[in-house]
Scaffold this motif. Structure first.
Motif, mmCIF file in Angstrom:
data_model
loop_
_atom_site.group_PDB
_atom_site.id
_atom_site.type_symbol
_atom_site.label_atom_id
_atom_site.label_comp_id
_atom_site.label_asym_id
_atom_site.label_seq_id
_atom_site.Cartn_x
_atom_site.Cartn_y
_atom_site.Cartn_z
ATOM 1 N N MET A 1 42.603 38.944 -8.651
ATOM 2 C CA MET A 1 43.804 38.242 -9.076
ATOM 3 C C MET A 1 44.505 37.697 -7.839
ATOM 4 S SD MET A 1 46.961 39.093 -11.653
ATOM 5 C CE MET A 1 46.558 40.701 -12.062
ATOM 6 N N ASN A 2 44.920 36.447 -7.905
ATOM 7 C CA ASN A 2 45.507 35.763 -6.762
ATOM 8 C C ASN A 2 46.874 35.187 -7.173
ATOM 9 O OD1 ASN A 2 45.970 34.383 -4.430
ATOM 10 N ND2 ASN A 2 44.086 33.217 -4.467
ATOM 11 N N ILE A 3 47.896 36.048 -7.174
ATOM 12 C CA ILE A 3 49.240 35.666 -7.626
ATOM 13 C C ILE A 3 50.116 35.365 -6.408
ATOM 14 C CG2 ILE A 3 51.291 36.457 -8.897
ATOM 15 C CD1 ILE A 3 48.847 36.016 -10.698
ATOM 16 N N ASN A 4 50.956 34.340 -6.537
ATOM 17 C CA ASN A 4 51.828 33.937 -5.438
ATOM 18 C C ASN A 4 53.006 34.883 -5.262
ATOM 19 O OD1 ASN A 4 50.506 31.502 -4.642
ATOM 20 N ND2 ASN A 4 51.202 30.604 -6.566
ATOM 21 N N GLU A 5 53.559 34.855 -4.058
ATOM 22 C CA GLU A 5 54.752 35.625 -3.720
ATOM 23 C C GLU A 5 55.956 34.683 -3.810
ATOM 24 O OE1 GLU A 5 56.257 37.562 0.428
ATOM 25 O OE2 GLU A 5 54.140 37.855 -0.086
ATOM 26 N N VAL A 6 56.976 35.086 -4.542
ATOM 27 C CA VAL A 6 58.171 34.254 -4.717
ATOM 28 C C VAL A 6 58.845 34.038 -3.368
ATOM 29 C CG1 VAL A 6 60.458 34.109 -5.785
ATOM 30 C CG2 VAL A 6 58.512 34.967 -7.110
ATOM 31 N N GLY A 7 59.175 32.782 -3.081
ATOM 32 C CA GLY A 7 59.889 32.430 -1.859
ATOM 33 C C GLY A 7 59.019 32.098 -0.664
ATOM 34 N N LYS A 8 57.762 32.514 -0.677
ATOM 35 C CA LYS A 8 56.857 32.251 0.447
ATOM 36 C C LYS A 8 56.395 30.791 0.407
ATOM 37 C CE LYS A 8 52.515 33.692 2.541
ATOM 38 N NZ LYS A 8 51.347 34.579 2.453
ATOM 39 N N ILE A 9 56.363 30.154 1.578
ATOM 40 C CA ILE A 9 55.852 28.781 1.680
ATOM 41 C C ILE A 9 54.367 28.849 2.015
ATOM 42 C CG2 ILE A 9 55.976 26.612 2.965
ATOM 43 C CD1 ILE A 9 58.981 27.189 3.350
ATOM 44 N N TYR A 10 53.563 28.244 1.166
ATOM 45 C CA TYR A 10 52.113 28.214 1.356
ATOM 46 C C TYR A 10 51.716 26.850 1.914
ATOM 47 C CZ TYR A 10 51.932 32.437 -1.471
ATOM 48 O OH TYR A 10 52.103 33.714 -1.951
ATOM 49 N N GLU A 11 51.055 26.854 3.067
ATOM 50 C CA GLU A 11 50.599 25.625 3.725
ATOM 51 C C GLU A 11 49.235 25.234 3.159
ATOM 52 O OE1 GLU A 11 52.130 23.963 6.345
ATOM 53 O OE2 GLU A 11 53.815 25.348 6.560
ATOM 54 N N ARG A 12 49.058 23.964 2.887
ATOM 55 C CA ARG A 12 47.789 23.413 2.431
ATOM 56 C C ARG A 12 47.495 22.158 3.246
ATOM 57 N NH1 ARG A 12 47.414 27.772 0.785
ATOM 58 N NH2 ARG A 12 47.005 28.501 -1.321
ATOM 59 N N PRO A 13 46.253 21.669 3.231
ATOM 60 C CA PRO A 13 45.946 20.459 4.017
ATOM 61 C C PRO A 13 46.779 19.241 3.586
ATOM 62 C CG PRO A 13 43.925 21.387 3.055
ATOM 63 C CD PRO A 13 45.080 22.200 2.559
ATOM 64 N N TRP A 14 47.222 19.217 2.345
ATOM 65 C CA TRP A 14 47.977 18.086 1.795
ATOM 66 C C TRP A 14 49.492 18.254 1.918
ATOM 67 C CZ3 TRP A 14 50.664 20.713 -1.749
ATOM 68 C CH2 TRP A 14 50.040 21.777 -2.416
ATOM 69 N N GLY A 15 49.983 19.464 2.239
ATOM 70 C CA GLY A 15 51.433 19.699 2.306
ATOM 71 C C GLY A 15 51.740 21.164 2.099
ATOM 72 N N THR A 16 52.753 21.468 1.260
ATOM 73 C CA THR A 16 53.159 22.852 1.024
ATOM 74 C C THR A 16 53.539 23.060 -0.440
ATOM 75 O OG1 THR A 16 55.500 22.423 1.497
ATOM 76 C CG2 THR A 16 54.126 23.113 3.358
ATOM 77 N N TYR A 17 53.563 24.342 -0.831
ATOM 78 C CA TYR A 17 54.190 24.697 -2.095
ATOM 79 C C TYR A 17 54.888 26.036 -1.945
ATOM 80 C CZ TYR A 17 50.464 27.998 -3.460
ATOM 81 O OH TYR A 17 49.586 29.048 -3.513
ATOM 82 N N ARG A 18 55.866 26.243 -2.819
ATOM 83 C CA ARG A 18 56.647 27.478 -2.793
ATOM 84 C C ARG A 18 56.965 27.860 -4.235
ATOM 85 N NH1 ARG A 18 62.388 27.551 -2.536
ATOM 86 N NH2 ARG A 18 62.245 25.361 -2.038
ATOM 87 N N THR A 19 56.637 29.085 -4.608
ATOM 88 C CA THR A 19 56.998 29.590 -5.934
ATOM 89 C C THR A 19 58.462 30.011 -5.884
ATOM 90 O OG1 THR A 19 54.761 30.323 -6.465
ATOM 91 C CG2 THR A 19 56.554 31.397 -7.653
ATOM 92 N N ILE A 20 59.266 29.461 -6.802
ATOM 93 C CA ILE A 20 60.685 29.817 -6.820
ATOM 94 C C ILE A 20 61.021 30.759 -7.971
ATOM 95 C CG2 ILE A 20 61.440 27.796 -5.527
ATOM 96 C CD1 ILE A 20 62.256 26.481 -8.147
ATOM 97 N N GLU A 21 60.109 30.898 -8.922
ATOM 98 C CA GLU A 21 60.304 31.840 -10.024
ATOM 99 C C GLU A 21 58.939 32.212 -10.575
ATOM 100 O OE1 GLU A 21 62.293 34.312 -12.597
ATOM 101 O OE2 GLU A 21 63.300 33.071 -11.126
ATOM 102 N N LEU A 22 58.757 33.490 -10.865
ATOM 103 C CA LEU A 22 57.509 33.981 -11.443
ATOM 104 C C LEU A 22 57.860 35.090 -12.424
ATOM 105 C CD1 LEU A 22 54.406 34.096 -11.530
ATOM 106 C CD2 LEU A 22 54.493 35.637 -9.566
ATOM 107 N N ALA A 23 57.484 34.897 -13.684
ATOM 108 C CA ALA A 23 57.766 35.876 -14.721
ATOM 109 C C ALA A 23 56.597 35.876 -15.699
ATOM 110 C CB ALA A 23 59.076 35.530 -15.431
ATOM 111 N N THR A 24 56.599 36.785 -16.628
ATOM 112 C CA THR A 24 55.524 36.844 -17.610
ATOM 113 C C THR A 24 55.453 35.526 -18.374
ATOM 114 O OG1 THR A 24 55.846 39.217 -17.835
ATOM 115 C CG2 THR A 24 54.621 38.112 -19.594
#
Length: 118
Positions: A1-24
């Motif tokens: 399972m590969n779930i994101n951490e809320v608030g962490k900025i993930y770098e990708r070759p195209w830019g970034t993403y950040r999860t701001i909310e994660l719930a069921t």
């Protein structure tokens, strides 16, 4: 399972993403695509997505359709629908992505094309 951490900025070759909310059943991300960047042409088996453009003019491929969108435009991507976001402009593009589904892991990405060979 590969779930994101809320608030962490993930770098990708195209830019970034950040999860701001994660719930069921849902996850909310802010995705920034740098000029010239593009996500892989992809689909998901376990989630649908809503995209809202908040900055810039990204080009979305959704199914057979490919067109440029602007701030306040929005699209809905069904489960298993082929899609991609790319930035053909000189300025960063940003969307808010809301994922809805019973599994929201990053390993639910089937890449059909990827200029970064991932």
């Amino acid at each position: 399972m590969n779930i994101n951490e809320v608030g962490k900025i993930y770098e990708r070759p195209w830019g970034t993403y950040r999860t701001i909310e994660l719930a069921t059943g849902y996850q909310v991300k802010v995705i920034t695509v740098n000029p010239g960047g593009q996500l892989s042409l992809q689909k998901h088996f376990k989630r649908a997505e809503h995209w809202v453009v908040v900055k810039g003019s990204p080009t979305f491929t959704i199914g057979e359709s490919k067109k440029m969108y602007h701030a306040n435009d929005h699209v809905y991507i069904e489960k298993e629908e082929i899609h991609r976001m790319e930035n053909t402009t000189d300025l960063p593009c940003e969307i808010v992505e809301i994922q809805i589904g019973n599994y929201l892991g990053e390993d639910d990405i089937i890449r059909l094309e990827d200029i970064y060979n991932r």
